[in-house]
Design a protein around this motif. Sequence first.
Motif, PDB file in Angstrom:
ATOM      1  N   VAL A 295      -9.109  -2.448  43.449  1.00 57.48           N
ATOM      2  CA  VAL A 295      -8.122  -1.495  43.429  1.00 57.48           C
ATOM      3  C   VAL A 295      -8.716  -0.032  43.038  1.00 57.48           C
ATOM      4  N   ASP A 296      -9.534  -0.046  42.070  1.00 57.77           N
ATOM      5  CA  ASP A 296     -10.040   1.128  41.740  1.00 57.77           C
ATOM      6  C   ASP A 296     -11.058   1.725  42.680  1.00 57.77           C
ATOM      7  N   ALA A 297     -11.588   1.107  43.582  1.00 54.92           N
ATOM      8  CA  ALA A 297     -12.366   1.715  44.492  1.00 54.92           C
ATOM      9  C   ALA A 297     -11.529   2.254  45.574  1.00 54.92           C
ATOM     10  N   ILE A 298     -10.424   1.642  45.837  1.00 56.02           N
ATOM     11  CA  ILE A 298      -9.389   2.170  46.757  1.00 56.02           C
ATOM     12  C   ILE A 298      -8.909   3.519  46.405  1.00 56.02           C
ATOM     13  N   ALA A 299      -8.473   3.252  44.898  1.00 56.27           N
ATOM     14  CA  ALA A 299      -8.020   4.609  44.242  1.00 56.27           C
ATOM     15  C   ALA A 299      -9.033   5.851  44.441  1.00 56.27           C
ATOM     16  N   THR A 300     -10.427   5.424  44.042  1.00 61.06           N
ATOM     17  CA  THR A 300     -11.435   6.327  44.275  1.00 61.06           C
ATOM     18  C   THR A 300     -11.394   7.231  45.518  1.00 61.06           C
TER      19      THR A 300
ATOM     20  N   LEU B 114      -7.851  19.393  26.147  1.00 65.34           N
ATOM     21  CA  LEU B 114      -8.658  19.484  27.496  1.00 65.34           C
ATOM     22  C   LEU B 114      -7.768  18.441  28.399  1.00 65.34           C
ATOM     23  N   THR B 115      -8.063  18.879  29.626  1.00 66.49           N
ATOM     24  CA  THR B 115      -7.465  18.125  30.811  1.00 66.49           C
ATOM     25  C   THR B 115      -7.971  17.050  31.105  1.00 66.49           C
ATOM     26  N   SER B 116      -7.246  15.747  30.923  1.00 69.49           N
ATOM     27  CA  SER B 116      -7.796  14.394  31.475  1.00 69.49           C
ATOM     28  C   SER B 116      -8.465  14.457  32.796  1.00 69.49           C
ATOM     29  N   ILE B 117      -9.506  13.979  32.949  1.00 68.58           N
ATOM     30  CA  ILE B 117     -10.076  13.716  34.288  1.00 68.58           C
ATOM     31  C   ILE B 117     -10.368  12.365  34.490  1.00 68.58           C
ATOM     32  N   ARG B 118      -9.702  11.275  33.784  1.00 68.59           N
ATOM     33  CA  ARG B 118      -9.655  10.112  34.211  1.00 68.59           C
ATOM     34  C   ARG B 118      -8.886   9.662  35.703  1.00 68.59           C
ATOM     35  N   LEU B 119      -9.527   8.386  36.012  1.00 70.93           N
ATOM     36  CA  LEU B 119      -8.812   8.330  37.506  1.00 70.93           C
ATOM     37  C   LEU B 119      -7.434   8.543  37.702  1.00 70.93           C
ATOM     38  N   ALA B 120      -6.589   7.901  36.771  1.00 69.28           N
ATOM     39  CA  ALA B 120      -5.176   7.828  37.137  1.00 69.28           C
ATOM     40  C   ALA B 120      -4.584   9.249  36.798  1.00 69.28           C
ATOM     41  N   ASP B 121      -5.227   9.996  35.875  1.00 69.09           N
ATOM     42  CA  ASP B 121      -4.660  11.547  35.554  1.00 69.09           C
ATOM     43  C   ASP B 121      -5.224  12.169  36.691  1.00 69.09           C
ATOM     44  N   SER B 122      -6.214  12.086  37.240  1.00 68.21           N
ATOM     45  CA  SER B 122      -6.842  12.942  38.516  1.00 68.21           C
ATOM     46  C   SER B 122      -5.920  12.769  39.804  1.00 68.21           C
ATOM     47  N   ARG B 123      -5.857  11.501  39.901  1.00 71.01           N
ATOM     48  CA  ARG B 123      -4.920  11.216  41.098  1.00 71.01           C
ATOM     49  C   ARG B 123      -3.566  11.644  41.031  1.00 71.01           C
ATOM     50  N   SER B 124      -2.935  11.853  39.705  1.00 72.16           N
ATOM     51  CA  SER B 124      -1.640  12.095  39.696  1.00 72.16           C
ATOM     52  C   SER B 124      -1.269  13.803  39.788  1.00 72.16           C
TER      53      SER B 124
ATOM     54  N   TYR C 105      -2.710  15.101  42.444  1.00 74.36           N
ATOM     55  CA  TYR C 105      -2.611  15.120  43.717  1.00 74.36           C
ATOM     56  C   TYR C 105      -1.512  14.548  44.516  1.00 74.36           C
ATOM     57  N   SER C 106      -0.534  14.125  43.383  1.00 78.07           N
ATOM     58  CA  SER C 106       0.539  13.336  43.670  1.00 78.07           C
ATOM     59  C   SER C 106       0.289  12.133  44.446  1.00 78.07           C
ATOM     60  N   LEU C 107      -0.797  11.401  44.130  1.00 78.81           N
ATOM     61  CA  LEU C 107      -1.138  10.180  44.452  1.00 78.81           C
ATOM     62  C   LEU C 107      -0.377   9.176  43.797  1.00 78.81           C
ATOM     63  N   PRO C 108      -0.243   8.036  44.223  1.00 79.43           N
ATOM     64  CA  PRO C 108       0.779   6.803  43.514  1.00 79.43           C
ATOM     65  C   PRO C 108      -0.088   6.252  42.447  1.00 79.43           C
ATOM     66  N   HIS C 109       0.514   5.744  41.512  1.00 75.04           N
ATOM     67  CA  HIS C 109       0.037   5.289  40.254  1.00 75.04           C
ATOM     68  C   HIS C 109      -0.568   3.641  40.693  1.00 75.04           C
ATOM     69  N   TYR C 110      -1.717   3.286  40.434  1.00 71.97           N
ATOM     70  CA  TYR C 110      -2.039   1.872  40.400  1.00 71.97           C
ATOM     71  C   TYR C 110      -2.509   1.397  39.181  1.00 71.97           C
ATOM     72  N   ALA C 111      -2.469   0.094  39.061  1.00 75.32           N
ATOM     73  CA  ALA C 111      -2.786  -0.614  37.959  1.00 75.32           C
ATOM     74  C   ALA C 111      -4.399  -0.378  38.052  1.00 75.32           C
ATOM     75  N   GLN C 112      -5.073  -0.395  36.722  1.00 79.54           N
ATOM     76  CA  GLN C 112      -6.398   0.024  36.828  1.00 79.54           C
ATOM     77  C   GLN C 112      -7.206  -1.096  36.363  1.00 79.54           C
ATOM     78  N   HIS C 113      -8.650  -1.017  36.355  1.00 81.35           N
ATOM     79  CA  HIS C 113      -9.667  -1.996  35.872  1.00 81.35           C
ATOM     80  C   HIS C 113      -9.521  -3.098  36.774  1.00 81.35           C
ATOM     81  N   ASP C 114      -9.215  -3.239  37.944  1.00 78.78           N
ATOM     82  CA  ASP C 114      -9.437  -4.134  39.008  1.00 78.78           C
ATOM     83  C   ASP C 114     -10.561  -3.347  39.935  1.00 78.78           C
TER      84      ASP C 114
END
Length: 237
Positions: free
Chosen positions: A209-214, A185-195, A197-206
């Motif tokens: 930061v997660d709101a901006i990433a979303t 199954l393809t991961s649909i977690r936030l970091a994997d979904s962002r990758s 679309y070639s969006l930069p990696h951010y540290a998670q669980h802040d």
Amino acid sequence: MSVNLSDAMDWQAFFRDQALVCDDDRLRLFYETGCVAPQTPLSETPFIALDFETTGLDADKDEIISIGAVPFDLNRIRVREARHWLLKPRRKLTEESVVIHGITHSAINEAPDLESVLGSLLEAIAGRVVVVHYRYIEREFLDAGLQRRLGEGIRFPLVDTMELEALLHRKGFSKFCNRVLGRKLTSIRLADSRSRYSLPHYAQHDALVDAIATAELLQAQIRHRYRPHTPISYLWL
């Protein structure tokens, strides 16, 4: 993208009705502000990305300990208007949750209760469409938290960026192909979904930061898969 996520809920009527029956002044003001019209184009929709860190995953017993919120539209993320709150929960933090979000007892010892920031939070999201990554956290926890404190909850439409990824990678033809070919199954977690679309990696669980990433993820999803004039009701849940 041809799948309509709308559940046919008349959110504008719901907001009008709730404004007449709410006992809490803050909730009444939130509903009186009104809901975005369902036919509003995505390009004209005011969004706010919302992310919570919590003591666990059960809204019936766990509590919110951090809130991140950032308003945005398809062209701009208003970081200067972003809000971040640390909250003191009514139950102790568990070691497991501290490992995930890194928020300790000492960090929230002097923090306010959810009810103390409720007016500011509702003012921030009023008149906007809430965007989250995984719909069963923010709306569920806020509703449960208000039920415990006020005796009345809250409902509002939201856009779930995880659901948009699931539609593309885990349902319909994609699901069939994965099953036939025995693919993982393809991961649909936030970091994997962002990758994707070639969006930069951010540290998670802040929460902030997660709101901006979303917010960035939804901008990318709409840019790649929808049209600016697509009605917001096509995506909200």
